[in-house]
Write an enzyme that holds these catalytic residues in place. Structure first.
Site, PDB file in Angstrom:
ATOM      1  NE  ARG A 165      -9.138  -1.950  17.675  1.00 19.39           N
ATOM      2  CZ  ARG A 165     -10.212  -2.361  18.378  1.00 19.39           C
ATOM      3  NH1 ARG A 165     -10.371  -3.639  18.668  1.00 19.39           N
ATOM      4  NH2 ARG A 165     -11.136  -1.498  18.737  1.00 19.39           N
ATOM      5  CB  SER A 239      -7.422   4.577  17.529  1.00 19.26           C
ATOM      6  OG  SER A 239      -8.779   4.798  17.804  1.00 19.26           O
ATOM      7  CD  GLU A 335      -6.249   0.503  16.606  1.00 25.26           C
ATOM      8  OE1 GLU A 335      -6.479   0.809  17.799  1.00 25.26           O
ATOM      9  OE2 GLU A 335      -7.116   0.558  15.716  1.00 25.26           O
TER      10      GLU A 335
HETATM   11  C1  LIG Z   1     -11.515   7.244  10.366  1.00 24.37           C
HETATM   12  C2  LIG Z   1     -11.056   5.859  10.722  1.00 24.37           C
HETATM   13  C3  LIG Z   1     -11.724   5.142  11.694  1.00 24.37           C
HETATM   14  C4  LIG Z   1     -11.325   3.848  12.052  1.00 24.37           C
HETATM   15  N1  LIG Z   1     -12.017   3.171  12.987  1.00 24.37           N
HETATM   16  C5  LIG Z   1     -11.659   1.913  13.345  1.00 24.37           C
HETATM   17  C6  LIG Z   1     -12.404   1.183  14.314  1.00 24.37           C
HETATM   18  O1  LIG Z   1     -13.403   1.652  14.860  1.00 24.37           O
HETATM   19  N2  LIG Z   1     -11.978  -0.066  14.640  1.00 24.37           N
HETATM   20  C7  LIG Z   1     -10.888  -0.639  14.041  1.00 24.37           C
HETATM   21  O2  LIG Z   1     -10.568  -1.784  14.381  1.00 24.37           O
HETATM   22  N3  LIG Z   1     -10.179   0.027  13.101  1.00 24.37           N
HETATM   23  C8  LIG Z   1     -10.536   1.278  12.740  1.00 24.37           C
HETATM   24  N4  LIG Z   1      -9.813   1.964  11.791  1.00 24.37           N
HETATM   25  C9  LIG Z   1      -8.639   1.336  11.197  1.00 24.37           C
HETATM   26  C10 LIG Z   1      -8.903   0.614   9.841  1.00 24.37           C
HETATM   27  O3  LIG Z   1     -10.095   1.056   9.266  1.00 24.37           O
HETATM   28  C11 LIG Z   1      -8.980  -0.898  10.016  1.00 24.37           C
HETATM   29  O4  LIG Z   1      -7.812  -1.392  10.613  1.00 24.37           O
HETATM   30  C12 LIG Z   1      -9.176  -1.603   8.657  1.00 24.37           C
HETATM   31  O5  LIG Z   1      -9.410  -2.980   8.868  1.00 24.37           O
HETATM   32  C13 LIG Z   1      -7.992  -1.422   7.709  1.00 24.37           C
HETATM   33  O6  LIG Z   1      -8.376  -1.876   6.446  1.00 24.37           O
HETATM   34  P1  LIG Z   1      -7.569  -1.495   5.132  1.00 24.37           P
HETATM   35  O7  LIG Z   1      -8.092  -2.328   4.017  1.00 24.37           O
HETATM   36  O8  LIG Z   1      -7.581  -0.034   4.925  1.00 24.37           O
HETATM   37  O9  LIG Z   1      -6.106  -2.014   5.537  1.00 24.37           O
HETATM   38  P2  LIG Z   1      -4.687  -1.441   5.081  1.00 24.37           P
HETATM   39  O10 LIG Z   1      -4.401  -0.164   5.775  1.00 24.37           O
HETATM   40  O11 LIG Z   1      -4.576  -1.460   3.606  1.00 24.37           O
HETATM   41  O12 LIG Z   1      -3.732  -2.569   5.683  1.00 24.37           O
HETATM   42  C14 LIG Z   1      -3.598  -2.723   7.062  1.00 24.37           C
HETATM   43  C15 LIG Z   1      -2.692  -3.930   7.345  1.00 24.37           C
HETATM   44  O13 LIG Z   1      -3.335  -5.114   6.894  1.00 24.37           O
HETATM   45  C16 LIG Z   1      -2.540  -5.792   5.920  1.00 24.37           C
HETATM   46  N5  LIG Z   1      -3.477  -6.304   4.913  1.00 24.37           N
HETATM   47  C17 LIG Z   1      -4.474  -5.615   4.306  1.00 24.37           C
HETATM   48  N6  LIG Z   1      -5.158  -6.429   3.480  1.00 24.37           N
HETATM   49  C18 LIG Z   1      -4.583  -7.643   3.554  1.00 24.37           C
HETATM   50  C19 LIG Z   1      -4.817  -8.906   2.911  1.00 24.37           C
HETATM   51  N7  LIG Z   1      -5.808  -9.095   2.042  1.00 24.37           N
HETATM   52  N8  LIG Z   1      -3.997  -9.942   3.218  1.00 24.37           N
HETATM   53  C20 LIG Z   1      -2.974  -9.794   4.099  1.00 24.37           C
HETATM   54  N9  LIG Z   1      -2.705  -8.632   4.727  1.00 24.37           N
HETATM   55  C21 LIG Z   1      -3.497  -7.570   4.461  1.00 24.37           C
HETATM   56  C22 LIG Z   1      -1.601  -4.740   5.358  1.00 24.37           C
HETATM   57  O14 LIG Z   1      -0.419  -5.349   4.842  1.00 24.37           O
HETATM   58  C23 LIG Z   1      -1.360  -3.868   6.592  1.00 24.37           C
HETATM   59  O15 LIG Z   1      -0.366  -4.442   7.406  1.00 24.37           O
HETATM   60  C24 LIG Z   1     -10.206   3.265  11.408  1.00 24.37           C
HETATM   61  C25 LIG Z   1      -9.533   3.988  10.401  1.00 24.37           C
HETATM   62  C26 LIG Z   1      -9.961   5.259  10.064  1.00 24.37           C
HETATM   63  C27 LIG Z   1      -9.249   6.003   8.963  1.00 24.37           C
END
Ligand SMILES: Cc1cc2nc3c(=O)[nH]c(=O)nc-3n(C[C@H](O)[C@H](O)[C@H](O)COP(=O)(O)OP(=O)(O)OC[C@H]3O[C@@H](n4cnc5c(N)ncnc54)[C@H](O)[C@@H]3O)c2cc1C
Length: 339
Positions: A165, A239, A335
């Site tokens: 992570r 998480s 995380e």
């Molecule tokens: C129900 C649920 C289940 C989940 N299960 C998992 C799992 O099994 N495994 C796991 O690893 N994660 C899991 N997650 C966490 C999440 O889905 C992941 O971390 C996902 O990759 C986040 O994507 P996002 O586009 O929503 O990011 P955001 O929340 O929008 O951003 C997260 C971070 O990434 C940065 N960021 C986003 N896009 C970019 C970009 N294009 N360039 C530079 N920086 C960027 C942001 O600035 C921020 O710091 C879960 C979340 C939920 C709600």
């Protein structure tokens, strides 16, 4: 010119459902959009934050700067060789759409990562992982634009410095780039990974004896849908804490005191402790504190029952963290990104 909104609500743009706003908000779908912002002194002076699907971010206050919402589109095969297919996806595509695209072409490697919320561009940030696989196992490269100079840069897997992570984008390169596309290296002859116990059980339940990558994906989707709270129903980011990794000697001592301690072997003579198990042992599972709490079925998932502020959520996480430290001597690291 890039359209910019002022005093924009982010409530619908974060899966915790926290009611915060930002000073400016812009959708970024091309390199030109970034160049326009950088060329405009008014916006270039602003603090910048890239937002994808908002499923891994806890906003604790309004953001006094410009939020760049990822809109880079497109998924396609860029090349194939004898063994591998290279698939490139725009950072603004939903991660699961990319998984479905790969399944449709019978390219293996991402099936265990089915249904992870969020956008493609965020996947490398924390090296998303689930059910025995991590992004780094299929990652080839990404393109990112430097937010201060507008210069594009290609990052190889080594340069991303992926860990559990973790990546360079949570460290030295934090908030310095916008990732615009990600290229994966997928297996043309898929190798099935059902090492994670629950998948085997689910496949058995589905009466599947020789699973395809589609079957594995379906099993993962079933498990995830039954286990994880849907952010559309109850605000959460999955998480909240990482599973702490400790040296095996420390694990042996702890296991002596807590014989039912749940842990898994990790790289380098270490063990990964189940943070969920420790949180549950401390009595937090399903315990509600006003508008916040740890989920009743998933102790590791911090939830907003409705109307919670980011500070309330963070305060609750801090209390949980403190009690785990007092009981087990283990410091859990968040995380989820906190802003
Ligand atoms: C129900 C649920 C289940 C989940 N299960 C998992 C799992 O099994 N495994 C796991 O690893 N994660 C899991 N997650 C966490 C999440 O889905 C992941 O971390 C996902 O990759 C986040 O994507 P996002 O586009 O929503 O990011 P955001 O929340 O929008 O951003 C997260 C971070 O990434 C940065 N960021 C986003 N896009 C970019 C970009 N294009 N360039 C530079 N920086 C960027 C942001 O600035 C921020 O710091 C879960 C979340 C939920 C709600």
């Amino acid at each position: 010119m890039t359209a910019i909104k002022e005093n924009f609500s982010l409530k619908k743009f974060n899966t915790f459902g926290v009611d915060v706003s930002c000073r400016y908000f812009a959708e970024i779908g091309s390199e030109q959009d970034i160049q326009n912002l950088i060329a405009d002194d008014k916006y270039n002076r602003q603090q910048k934050f890239v937002l994808g699907g908002g499923s891994n971010i806890l906003f604790t206050k309004n953001f006094d700067g410009i939020v760049l919402h990822d809109r880079f589109e497109g998924i396609g095969v860029v090349s194939v060789d004898e063994d591998y297919a290279f698939v490139k996806a725009g950072a603004g595509e939903a991660w699961h759409e990319l998984v479905l695209y790969c399944l449709g072409k019978n390219f293996g490697g991402v099936e265990n990562l089915s249904l992870i919320p969020g956008f493609v561009g965020a996947a490398p940030i924390q090296n998303i992982g689930a059910y025995g696989e991590e992004l780094k196992n299929v990652f080839h490269s990404l393109t990112a634009i430097d937010l201060s100079t507008g210069e594009p840069k290609v990052f190889s897997a080594d340069e991303c410095r992926f860990g559990y992570r973790d990546s360079i984008f949570k460290r030295e390169a934090k908030n310095k780039y916008i990732i615009t596309d990600v290229t994966l290296r997928l297996n043309k002859k898929p190798v099935i990974n059902t090492t994670y116990g629950a998948i085997e059980k689910e496949l058995e339940h589905m009466n599947v004896t020789s699973p395809t990558i589609g079957d594995v994906s379906n099993a993962v989707i079933k498990i995830r849908s039954s286990k994880l709270p849907d952010p559309k129903v109850i605000g959460n980011c999955g998480s909240f804490f990482k599973n702490p990794t400790i040296p095996i000697e420390k694990y042996d001592r702890l296991q002596h005191v807590f014989p039912d301690l749940v842990a898994y072997p990790a790289q380098g003579n270490a063990m990964k402790l189940s943070a969920g198990w420790m949180i549950e042992k401390c009595g937090w599972k399903g315990k509600r504190n006003g508008n916040v709490g740890m989920h009743k079925d998933q102790a590791l998932v911090l939830v907003n029952y409705g109307g919670a502020t980011g500070r309330e959520l963070l305060q609750h996480a801090a209390e949980v963290q403190k009690s785990v430290k007092e009981s087990f001597g283990i410091i859990m690291e968040a995380e989820v990104n906190v802003l």
